[in-house]
Design a protein around this motif. Structure first.
Motif, PDB file in Angstrom:
ATOM      1  N   PRO A  63     -33.125 -13.746   7.458  1.00  0.00           N
ATOM      2  CA  PRO A  63     -32.191 -12.459   7.266  1.00  0.00           C
ATOM      3  C   PRO A  63     -31.426 -12.803   5.882  1.00  0.00           C
ATOM      4  N   LYS A  64     -31.147 -14.151   5.511  1.00  0.00           N
ATOM      5  CA  LYS A  64     -30.367 -14.697   4.353  1.00  0.00           C
ATOM      6  C   LYS A  64     -31.233 -14.730   3.231  1.00  0.00           C
ATOM      7  N   LEU A  65     -32.300 -14.552   3.194  1.00  0.00           N
ATOM      8  CA  LEU A  65     -33.089 -14.816   1.975  1.00  0.00           C
ATOM      9  C   LEU A  65     -32.688 -14.033   0.577  1.00  0.00           C
ATOM     10  N   THR A  66     -32.088 -14.521  -0.261  1.00  0.00           N
ATOM     11  CA  THR A  66     -31.963 -13.970  -1.573  1.00  0.00           C
ATOM     12  C   THR A  66     -32.506 -14.322  -2.825  1.00  0.00           C
ATOM     13  N   GLU A  67     -33.207 -15.349  -2.567  1.00  0.00           N
ATOM     14  CA  GLU A  67     -33.791 -16.103  -4.036  1.00  0.00           C
ATOM     15  C   GLU A  67     -35.231 -16.369  -3.633  1.00  0.00           C
ATOM     16  N   LEU A  68     -36.378 -15.799  -4.300  1.00  0.00           N
ATOM     17  CA  LEU A  68     -37.501 -16.110  -4.225  1.00  0.00           C
ATOM     18  C   LEU A  68     -38.252 -16.424  -5.425  1.00  0.00           C
ATOM     19  N   TYR A  69     -39.006 -17.540  -5.754  1.00  0.00           N
ATOM     20  CA  TYR A  69     -39.612 -18.131  -6.655  1.00  0.00           C
ATOM     21  C   TYR A  69     -41.110 -18.537  -6.395  1.00  0.00           C
ATOM     22  N   TYR A  70     -41.959 -17.437  -6.694  1.00  0.00           N
ATOM     23  CA  TYR A  70     -43.201 -17.632  -6.384  1.00  0.00           C
ATOM     24  C   TYR A  70     -44.388 -17.450  -7.641  1.00  0.00           C
ATOM     25  N   LEU A  71     -44.629 -18.936  -7.865  1.00  0.00           N
ATOM     26  CA  LEU A  71     -45.164 -19.314  -9.227  1.00  0.00           C
ATOM     27  C   LEU A  71     -46.703 -19.692  -8.631  1.00  0.00           C
ATOM     28  N   SER A  72     -47.686 -18.677  -8.910  1.00  0.00           N
ATOM     29  CA  SER A  72     -48.908 -18.945  -8.846  1.00  0.00           C
ATOM     30  C   SER A  72     -49.957 -18.209  -9.882  1.00  0.00           C
ATOM     31  N   VAL A 121     -31.852 -11.063  -4.391  1.00  0.00           N
ATOM     32  CA  VAL A 121     -30.632 -11.154  -5.555  1.00  0.00           C
ATOM     33  C   VAL A 121     -31.486 -11.607  -6.788  1.00  0.00           C
ATOM     34  N   THR A 122     -32.220 -12.405  -6.476  1.00  0.00           N
ATOM     35  CA  THR A 122     -33.026 -13.329  -7.899  1.00  0.00           C
ATOM     36  C   THR A 122     -34.563 -13.387  -7.380  1.00  0.00           C
ATOM     37  N   LEU A 123     -35.339 -12.876  -8.264  1.00  0.00           N
ATOM     38  CA  LEU A 123     -36.826 -13.256  -8.154  1.00  0.00           C
ATOM     39  C   LEU A 123     -37.552 -13.591  -9.251  1.00  0.00           C
ATOM     40  N   LEU A 130     -31.211  -6.434  -6.203  1.00  0.00           N
ATOM     41  CA  LEU A 130     -31.776  -7.666  -7.159  1.00  0.00           C
ATOM     42  C   LEU A 130     -30.956  -7.242  -8.602  1.00  0.00           C
ATOM     43  N   ARG A 131     -30.589  -8.703  -9.053  1.00  0.00           N
ATOM     44  CA  ARG A 131     -29.625  -8.719 -10.304  1.00  0.00           C
ATOM     45  C   ARG A 131     -30.407  -9.510 -11.270  1.00  0.00           C
ATOM     46  N   ILE A 190     -39.199  -3.105 -13.025  1.00  0.00           N
ATOM     47  CA  ILE A 190     -37.955  -2.961 -13.585  1.00  0.00           C
ATOM     48  C   ILE A 190     -37.319  -1.828 -13.199  1.00  0.00           C
ATOM     49  N   GLU A 191     -37.968  -0.860 -13.166  1.00  0.00           N
ATOM     50  CA  GLU A 191     -37.500   0.733 -13.006  1.00  0.00           C
ATOM     51  C   GLU A 191     -37.067   0.705 -11.248  1.00  0.00           C
ATOM     52  N   ALA A 192     -37.707  -0.095 -10.299  1.00  0.00           N
ATOM     53  CA  ALA A 192     -37.440  -0.107  -8.965  1.00  0.00           C
ATOM     54  C   ALA A 192     -36.252  -1.045  -8.714  1.00  0.00           C
ATOM     55  N   SER A 193     -35.650  -1.598  -9.732  1.00  0.00           N
ATOM     56  CA  SER A 193     -34.510  -2.459  -9.430  1.00  0.00           C
ATOM     57  C   SER A 193     -33.053  -1.788 -10.307  1.00  0.00           C
TER      58      SER A 193
END
Length: 451
Positions: A264-273, A295-297, A316-317, A335-338
């Motif tokens: 529930p507190k997940l705000t930062e996701l870094y997915y590098l594949s 907040v960060t993707l 998302l910021r 981008i337009e969805a943020s």
């Protein structure tokens, strides 16, 4: 007038007395805080009991970096020479290893304080050193260390060699808040054991483990806030159920099956594949339910050609994406969805044939205005047609843009060093700068930084 010999001797003795020890404890503690902990232990503890007691009262952090010594120390005269390190004789590496192990042993034995703040050890260690490493961990845990980092990179021809993290309940392990294990054998069972026996653990970093398959990071009482998993070539899936998890970072060439059960507190996701495509806008994707709260993707992957139904990310910021130049416009819908995005960072990979000709930007198709985007960072910009068109789109849609930073450079080492000559690269980068200035002609109020 000359002073008598007896008076001169007293005068000299007065000048050479230990004035540093006359300083207050606060000042001496400040001086000691600038010294590396290893030097503080070995070089000051023998001066006086007062010095020893002072540095023992400091929050000591031990950082033993033997990897740097091998790469850029005795074996390498220059950076280029360091490439030949792997060719050095096994005896040389063994000598360095013995010296390093002796140093760590001496420092930890010399330290008589009851607590340490952090222990970090990194080196090319072999199986013969297993008993020493176990003792180092035991010492750190006995002294209630809050942070532990092990980085045991092995030579390429010994890829099957690794240090097996012990599944042993060390006294004091319950005080551990951060655990970083690089190139250490950590299995699914050991991961579960770590999470069960470290109730204060807030940060877990597992990198390059050959034993990890389907780790489960779950538990209603977990305090874990930051999770990093990378370079595990045999990882098939990760299951996450962590009530306090704030950030999750995954680096791997293969596609991961990610099961986020509860975060529930997940705000930062870094997915590098980078080698695999993923439908991050798929309603059935385990990521889709958590995208609106991010907040960060940061993404680095082969995005599909069309992302049409991306969920609105009102929180998302900060968005960072690494994509090939030919797929830049797949990011438009993201981008337009943020709508409240503040900063967008783009890394462009140059996979196609590069032409060093100045491109004219054609009219950009219909687009939506973005009112909150204030800062852009473009890395790997070469002024190619698709790049210029996409930057033009960003400049026109971000009506309140304040700053744009452009790194005009070949992002890929292979492209920079092999595919093109130095002269071609210089001309291309010059054309990229000209293209950037051309794009900015209609936005003179925006600060342009060229790097």
């Amino acid at each position: 007038m000359e002073l008598p010999n007896s008076k001169m001797q007293k005068h000299v003795e007065k000048d050479v007395r230990d004035r540093i020890s006359e300083l207050s404890d606060d000042v001496l503690v400040k001086i000691l805080s600038f010294l590396p902990s290893e030097e503080a232990v070995l070089k000051t503890s023998f001066l006086s009991r007062r010095w020893k007691q002072l540095w023992e009262s400091l929050p000591v952090s031990f950082n033993f970096d033997g990897l740097m010594a091998v790469h850029y120390g005795a074996y390498a005269i220059s950076f280029d020479d360091s490439k030949n390190c792997r060719r050095k004789r096994a005896e040389d590496l063994k000598i360095e290893r013995c010296k390093f192990v002796g140093l760590v042993n001496d420092v930890l034995i010399a330290h008589q304080g009851s607590t340490i703040d952090e222990l970090r050890v990194g080196f090319y260690l072999d199986r013969d050193s297993q008993r020493y490493i176990d003792k180092w961990i035991e010492t750190a845990m006995n002294k209630k260390a809050k942070k532990l980092e092990l980085d045991f990179l092995y030579p390429p021809r010994f890829s099957s060699m690794y240090y097996l993290f012990p599944q042993t309940c060390f006294c004091g392990i319950e005080f551990l808040t951060s655990l970083c294990l690089k190139h250490v054998g950590v299995s699914d069972v050991v991961t579960k054991w770590i999470l069960s026996n470290c109730p204060m653990l807030e940060r877990l970093h597992i990198e390059g483990s050959p034993l990890l398959r389907d780790p489960k990071v779950s538990g209603s009482s977990l305090r874990l806030k930051h999770l990093h998993i990378s370079k595990g070539r045999y990882i098939r899936s990760v299951e996450i159920s962590a009530p306090d998890l704030v950030s999750f970072e995954y680096h791997e060439e293969q596609l991961l099956i990610l099961h986020i059960r509860h975060a529930p507190k997940l705000t930062e996701l870094y997915y590098l594949s980078p080698s695999y495509s993923i439908r991050i806008d798929d309603p059935d994707s385990p990521l889709s339910n958590y995208l609106p709260q991010l907040v960060t993707l940061r993404l680095s992957m082969q995005l599909p050609s069309g992302i049409w139904d991306f969920p609105t990310c009102t929180n998302l910021r900060h968005l960072s994406c690494k994509v090939a130049g030919k797929r830049l416009f797949t990011l438009r819908y993201l981008i337009e969805a943020s709508p409240f995005l503040h900063k967008f960072t783009l890394e462009i990979t140059n996979e196609n044939k590069i032409k060093n000709t100045l491109c004219k930007v054609r009219k950009v198709a219909e687009y939506s205005l973005h009112k909150h985007l204030k800062e852009l960072e473009i890395i790997g910009f070469l002024g190619q047609p698709m790049e210029a068109k996409f930057v033009a789109y960003l400049l026109k849609s971000a009506i309140n843009l304040e700053k744009i930073v452009i790194h005009a450079a070949f992002l890929d080492i292979w492209v920079r060093e092999i595919s093109y000559s130095k002269e071609f690269a210089e001309i291309t980068l010059q054309m990229a700068h000209e293209s950037a200035h051309q794009l900015m002609e209609h936005r003179p109020e925006v600060e342009l930084v060229l790097l």
